[in-house]
Scaffold this motif. Structure first.
Motif, PDB file in Angstrom:
ATOM      1  N   MET A   1    -100.327  21.701 110.533  1.00 55.54           N
ATOM      2  CA  MET A   1     -99.277  21.000 111.273  1.00 55.54           C
ATOM      3  C   MET A   1     -98.815  19.775 110.477  1.00 55.54           C
ATOM      4  N   GLU A   2     -97.501  19.598 110.364  1.00 57.32           N
ATOM      5  CA  GLU A   2     -96.950  18.503 109.591  1.00 57.32           C
ATOM      6  C   GLU A   2     -97.110  17.184 110.335  1.00 57.32           C
ATOM      7  N   THR A   3     -97.646  16.181 109.645  1.00 56.06           N
ATOM      8  CA  THR A   3     -97.862  14.870 110.252  1.00 56.06           C
ATOM      9  C   THR A   3     -96.660  13.963 109.983  1.00 56.06           C
ATOM     10  N   GLU A   4     -96.675  12.802 110.630  1.00 53.15           N
ATOM     11  CA  GLU A   4     -95.628  11.809 110.416  1.00 53.15           C
ATOM     12  C   GLU A   4     -95.611  11.365 108.953  1.00 53.15           C
ATOM     13  N   ALA A   5     -96.817  11.234 108.369  1.00 53.90           N
ATOM     14  CA  ALA A   5     -96.910  10.848 106.961  1.00 53.90           C
ATOM     15  C   ALA A   5     -96.317  11.926 106.058  1.00 53.90           C
ATOM     16  N   ASP A   6     -96.603  13.201 106.356  1.00 51.24           N
ATOM     17  CA  ASP A   6     -96.038  14.299 105.564  1.00 51.24           C
ATOM     18  C   ASP A   6     -94.515  14.209 105.524  1.00 51.24           C
ATOM     19  N   ILE A   7     -93.932  13.947 106.687  1.00 53.65           N
ATOM     20  CA  ILE A   7     -92.467  13.860 106.784  1.00 53.65           C
ATOM     21  C   ILE A   7     -91.956  12.677 105.969  1.00 53.65           C
ATOM     22  N   PHE A   8     -92.656  11.538 106.070  1.00 56.57           N
ATOM     23  CA  PHE A   8     -92.233  10.364 105.312  1.00 56.57           C
ATOM     24  C   PHE A   8     -92.186  10.649 103.819  1.00 56.57           C
ATOM     25  N   LEU A 296     -94.439  16.961  94.487  1.00 56.14           N
ATOM     26  CA  LEU A 296     -94.354  15.521  94.221  1.00 56.14           C
ATOM     27  C   LEU A 296     -94.634  14.699  95.474  1.00 56.14           C
ATOM     28  N   SER A 297     -94.265  15.209  96.642  1.00 49.28           N
ATOM     29  CA  SER A 297     -94.596  14.501  97.883  1.00 49.28           C
ATOM     30  C   SER A 297     -96.101  14.332  98.015  1.00 49.28           C
ATOM     31  N   GLN A 298     -96.847  15.378  97.688  1.00 48.69           N
ATOM     32  CA  GLN A 298     -98.302  15.299  97.782  1.00 48.69           C
ATOM     33  C   GLN A 298     -98.873  14.324  96.761  1.00 48.69           C
ATOM     34  N   GLU A 299     -98.297  14.273  95.563  1.00 48.92           N
ATOM     35  CA  GLU A 299     -98.792  13.334  94.560  1.00 48.92           C
ATOM     36  C   GLU A 299     -98.600  11.889  95.013  1.00 48.92           C
ATOM     37  N   TYR A 300     -97.472  11.597  95.645  1.00 50.74           N
ATOM     38  CA  TYR A 300     -97.243  10.247  96.192  1.00 50.74           C
ATOM     39  C   TYR A 300     -98.217   9.952  97.332  1.00 50.74           C
ATOM     40  N   GLN A 301     -98.445  10.951  98.155  1.00 50.04           N
ATOM     41  CA  GLN A 301     -99.357  10.766  99.280  1.00 50.04           C
ATOM     42  C   GLN A 301    -100.786  10.540  98.780  1.00 50.04           C
ATOM     43  N   LEU A 302    -101.170  11.264  97.738  1.00 53.07           N
ATOM     44  CA  LEU A 302    -102.496  11.074  97.143  1.00 53.07           C
ATOM     45  C   LEU A 302    -102.641   9.671  96.564  1.00 53.07           C
ATOM     46  N   ALA A 303    -101.627   9.215  95.845  1.00 53.35           N
ATOM     47  CA  ALA A 303    -101.688   7.875  95.260  1.00 53.35           C
ATOM     48  C   ALA A 303    -101.786   6.810  96.342  1.00 53.35           C
ATOM     49  N   ALA A 304    -101.013   6.991  97.411  1.00 51.04           N
ATOM     50  CA  ALA A 304    -101.021   6.012  98.505  1.00 51.04           C
ATOM     51  C   ALA A 304    -102.374   5.962  99.190  1.00 51.04           C
ATOM     52  N   SER A 305    -102.932   7.136  99.484  1.00 47.69           N
ATOM     53  CA  SER A 305    -104.200   7.178 100.211  1.00 47.69           C
ATOM     54  C   SER A 305    -105.367   6.737  99.341  1.00 47.69           C
ATOM     55  N   PRO A 344     -83.060   2.161 104.367  1.00 48.82           N
ATOM     56  CA  PRO A 344     -83.255   1.832 105.789  1.00 48.82           C
ATOM     57  C   PRO A 344     -83.501   3.070 106.641  1.00 48.82           C
ATOM     58  N   GLU A 345     -82.846   4.157 106.291  1.00 50.00           N
ATOM     59  CA  GLU A 345     -83.028   5.396 107.069  1.00 50.00           C
ATOM     60  C   GLU A 345     -84.453   5.911 106.958  1.00 50.00           C
ATOM     61  N   VAL A 346     -84.978   5.991 105.749  1.00 48.37           N
ATOM     62  CA  VAL A 346     -86.315   6.560 105.530  1.00 48.37           C
ATOM     63  C   VAL A 346     -87.400   5.639 106.073  1.00 48.37           C
ATOM     64  N   LEU A 347     -87.314   4.338 105.763  1.00 50.19           N
ATOM     65  CA  LEU A 347     -88.377   3.423 106.188  1.00 50.19           C
ATOM     66  C   LEU A 347     -88.361   3.160 107.687  1.00 50.19           C
ATOM     67  N   SER A 348     -87.179   3.098 108.289  1.00 53.82           N
ATOM     68  CA  SER A 348     -87.125   2.782 109.716  1.00 53.82           C
ATOM     69  C   SER A 348     -87.453   3.978 110.600  1.00 53.82           C
ATOM     70  N   LEU A 349     -87.310   5.179 110.055  1.00 51.79           N
ATOM     71  CA  LEU A 349     -87.625   6.378 110.846  1.00 51.79           C
ATOM     72  C   LEU A 349     -89.108   6.486 111.153  1.00 51.79           C
ATOM     73  N   PHE A 350     -89.930   5.895 110.280  1.00 47.12           N
ATOM     74  CA  PHE A 350     -91.373   6.085 110.431  1.00 47.12           C
ATOM     75  C   PHE A 350     -92.110   4.745 110.384  1.00 47.12           C
ATOM     76  N   PRO A 351     -91.775   3.821 111.306  1.00 52.03           N
ATOM     77  CA  PRO A 351     -92.405   2.498 111.273  1.00 52.03           C
ATOM     78  C   PRO A 351     -93.899   2.527 111.564  1.00 52.03           C
ATOM     79  N   SER A 352     -94.369   3.557 112.276  1.00 51.38           N
ATOM     80  CA  SER A 352     -95.793   3.602 112.630  1.00 51.38           C
ATOM     81  C   SER A 352     -96.614   4.389 111.629  1.00 51.38           C
ATOM     82  N   CYS A 353     -95.956   4.919 110.598  1.00 54.95           N
ATOM     83  CA  CYS A 353     -96.660   5.739 109.624  1.00 54.95           C
ATOM     84  C   CYS A 353     -97.479   4.865 108.689  1.00 54.95           C
ATOM     85  N   THR A 354     -98.783   5.052 108.669  1.00 52.72           N
ATOM     86  CA  THR A 354     -99.656   4.327 107.754  1.00 52.72           C
ATOM     87  C   THR A 354     -99.953   5.235 106.578  1.00 52.72           C
TER      88      THR A 354
END
Length: 379
Positions: A1-8, A296-305, A344-354
């Motif tokens: 299941m796709e999470t809020e972080a995945d979408i970000f 590339l989305s996963q590589e960014y997510q890996l670096a962030a986490s 603004p569109e990307v960052l404001s859509l997911f304000p609760s995404c850690t």
């Protein structure tokens, strides 16, 4: 299941600067290729390194030999290149630099010139079809083929730089780092630089390349691929780091590729942290998204986490990659404008995404040895 972080991370606009065409073939495209050539008896397990698997660099290069058997005609290259481009676009990549070594395949009538022309045609067709991505091409020198072939490849790249309407922008040096020596290729690389081609050179992929890296840095390159063993903490040297920093040469860093290819022991020991802490320009890349089962989305997510990056950190990392690209300045300006519009569109859509939470599903514990072995396969 796709999470809020995945979408970000998928919505995050991204730049991919280190993507080998043949290594970026997805499972779906590989199925089509295998169906075309059933007589080869190739299975999916021979063309990709799945989650939880690791292989030595030598075993990784055996994977590419298998893939080359499947991609040996103009028709194959056109399909593969178009699929790869559309997949990067679907992953939120807005600017892509593909790289590939042109090959002759006498049995199918494929020449090196036709190879490059076909990749350029795929790029043009994707643009005509409305793919939301700007694609450029780096012609690659395979270091194992020696100086004569390197010079031939450089001359081809020079021809296409002048005739491809800005699609061919540079030259890549890659291939098995245990074979050949960069000093034998210096004349070809110097010619490329003198004629206006940008240089993206794989460098210090293995510990024994210190002397070669010193020589290549004197060119100097416009970007460094991997640079795994440049810094002194892993066997490099202060002089190498000083050269890289003084010339402000960006590094193309590929987390999953390095971990699965056994050149880096784990994600949290990746040299991304060494350079990022020094505020040196780093670009996250996939290397071979098909072979290493990533995007590339996963590589960014890996670096962030792994390194505790905030959304702002991730955004800055993504936008910084624009300046590291080989795009002409007007294109860089257009890309920066796109990032500003999307921010603004990307960052404001997911304000609760850690983004720096523990995404253990992205980097499961890897075994000490590879469970799957691939024997030597001749090209």
């Amino acid at each position: 299941m796709e999470t809020e972080a995945d979408i970000f991370f998928r919505k995050l606009p991204k730049v991919e600067l280190h993507a080998h065409l043949n290594g970026s073939v997805s499972f779906e495209t590989m199925e089509k290729l295998i169906a075309r050539k059933p007589h080869l008896n190739i299975e999916h397990s021979m063309t990709a390194i799945r989650s939880g698997q690791r292989r030595t660099l030598d075993e990784c290069f055996q994977v590419f030999k298998v893939i080359h058997q499947l991609i040996d005609s103009e028709e194959d290259i056109l399909m593969v290149a178009k699929d790869v481009i559309h997949e990067f676009a679907a992953d939120g990549v807005k600017y892509l630099e593909l790289r590939s070594t042109p090959r002759n395949e006498p049995k199918t009538g494929l020449s090196k010139r036709i190879y490059i022309e076909t990749v350029i045609e795929a790029i043009r067709q994707c643009k005509h079809e409305g793919a939301d991505i700007d694609v450029r091409f780096l012609v690659a020198i395979d270091r194992r083929n020696g100086p004569e072939v390197a010079m031939e490849t450089t001359k081809l790249a020079e021809d296409f730089m002048l005739s491809s309407d800005g699609v061919v922008v540079g030259l890549d040096l890659s291939g098995d780092p245990t074979v050949g020596n960069g000093k034998d290729l210096l004349l070809a690389l110097q010619r490329a630089r003198n004629c206006g081609l940008k240089l993206a050179l794989h460098m210090s992929e293995i510990p024994s390349q210190k002397e070669e890296s010193e020589l290549l840095l004197d060119l100097p390159p416009d970007r460094i691929g991997h640079g795994t063993f440049l810094h002194p903490e892993v066997g490099g040297s202060d002089s190498l780091v000083d050269k890289v920093c003084k010339q402000n040469i960006p590094l193309e860093l590929c987390l999953t590729s390095n971990v699965k290819g056994l050149t880096v022991p784990s994600y949290d020991e990746h040299h991304f942290q060494y350079w990022y802490k020094r505020r040196h320009p780093c670009v996250l890349c996939t290397d071979d998204k098909g072979v290493f089962c990533t995007d590339l989305s996963q590589e960014y997510q890996l670096a962030a986490s792994t390194f505790g990056l905030s959304q702002e950190d991730v955004w800055a990392l993504s936008q910084q990659a624009i300046q590291c690209s080989f795009a002409p300045e007007p294109v860089k300006q257009q890309l920066n404008q796109r990032w500003a519009k999307l921010r603004p569109e990307v960052l404001s859509l997911f304000p609760s995404c850690t983004v720096n939470q523990d995404f253990s599903r992205l980097h499961p514990k890897l075994p000490d040895s590879a469970p799957v072995q691939i024997g030597a396969i001749s090209e």
